[in-house]
Design a protein around this motif. Structure first.
Motif, short mmCIF file in Angstrom:
data_model
loop_
_atom_site.label_atom_id
_atom_site.label_comp_id
_atom_site.label_asym_id
_atom_site.label_seq_id
_atom_site.Cartn_x
_atom_site.Cartn_y
_atom_site.Cartn_z
N ASN A 1 3.16 6.84 9.34
CA ASN A 1 2.51 7.47 10.50
C ASN A 1 1.53 8.58 10.11
N CYS A 2 0.96 8.51 8.94
CA CYS A 2 -0.02 9.51 8.49
C CYS A 2 -1.39 8.86 8.47
N LYS A 3 -2.38 9.56 9.01
CA LYS A 3 -3.73 8.99 9.04
C LYS A 3 -4.34 8.84 7.65
N LYS A 4 -3.82 9.58 6.67
CA LYS A 4 -4.32 9.45 5.30
C LYS A 4 -3.84 8.15 4.63
N ALA A 5 -2.88 7.49 5.22
CA ALA A 5 -2.34 6.26 4.64
C ALA A 5 -3.08 5.04 5.19
N SER A 6 -4.39 5.12 5.24
CA SER A 6 -5.20 4.03 5.77
C SER A 6 -5.29 2.91 4.73
N LEU A 7 -5.71 1.76 5.20
CA LEU A 7 -5.88 0.60 4.32
C LEU A 7 -7.36 0.38 4.07
N PRO A 8 -7.78 0.35 2.81
CA PRO A 8 -9.19 0.07 2.53
C PRO A 8 -9.61 -1.28 3.11
N LYS A 9 -10.85 -1.36 3.55
CA LYS A 9 -11.33 -2.58 4.19
C LYS A 9 -11.70 -3.66 3.18
N GLU B 1 -5.86 -7.81 0.49
CA GLU B 1 -4.70 -8.44 -0.14
C GLU B 1 -4.31 -7.69 -1.42
N TYR B 2 -5.30 -7.25 -2.18
CA TYR B 2 -5.02 -6.46 -3.38
C TYR B 2 -4.30 -5.18 -3.00
N TRP B 3 -4.83 -4.47 -1.99
CA TRP B 3 -4.26 -3.18 -1.61
C TRP B 3 -2.86 -3.31 -1.02
N HIS B 4 -2.63 -4.38 -0.25
CA HIS B 4 -1.27 -4.59 0.28
C HIS B 4 -0.27 -4.72 -0.85
N SER B 5 -0.59 -5.52 -1.86
CA SER B 5 0.36 -5.71 -2.96
C SER B 5 0.49 -4.43 -3.80
#
Length: 147
Positions: free
Chosen positions: A73-81, A85-89
């Motif tokens: 629940n932190c806005k800094k924990a965003s997912l790069p666009k 798939e790389y970032w998820h793993s």
């Protein structure tokens, strides 16, 4: 939205990310010292090489970056666009490793605390958070609210 940086510049930028002596870690160290708490740094003989350890309390404290360690629940924990798939793993492996380290430290008789990067912005709030972690000796201070 595509990355505005070239792959070479992005690679250079990511290589600048440090693992220890980060700004949030330095803030925690300064606050702990001001509270009179005595600690040791980066003990390689402990799983996960905790950022700070408080030997008398047998408390291992990690100062986690919200982005890399996925602060819930932190806005800094965003997912790069780019390359999701790389970032998820990558993030899943980080969270899994954090949990494995926490379990191993607890098995060795250590309490484990986490202070998140976003909790270090305000000196007053950081001091309160650190006092809570130190006084409870880790209770309620683990990565996901369980210890």
């Amino acid at each position: 939205m595509a990355d505005r940086l070239t792959p070479e510049h992005r690679s250079w930028l990511m290589s600048r990310v440090r693992g220890k002596n980060t700004t949030p870690e330095m803030r925690v160290r300064k606050a702990a010292h001001a509270l009179g708490a005595r600690f040791r740094l980066h003990r390689k003989e402990l799983p996960g090489t905790p950022d700070l350890i408080f030997p008398k309390k047998r408390l291992a404290l990690f100062v986690h970056g919200c982005f890399w360690h996925r602060h819930p629940n932190c806005k800094k924990a965003s997912l790069p666009k780019s390359r999701p798939e790389y970032w998820h793993s990558k993030f899943a492996a980080n969270v899994e490793r954090d949990e494995r380290v926490r379990v191993e430290l607890k098995a060795r008789g250590w309490k484990v605390g986490v202070i998140w990067e976003c909790e270090t912005k305000s000196d007053v709030e950081l001091r309160q958070r650190l006092q809570a972690v130190l006084s409870s000796s880790g209770e309620g201070s683990s990565t996901h609210g369980e210890n």
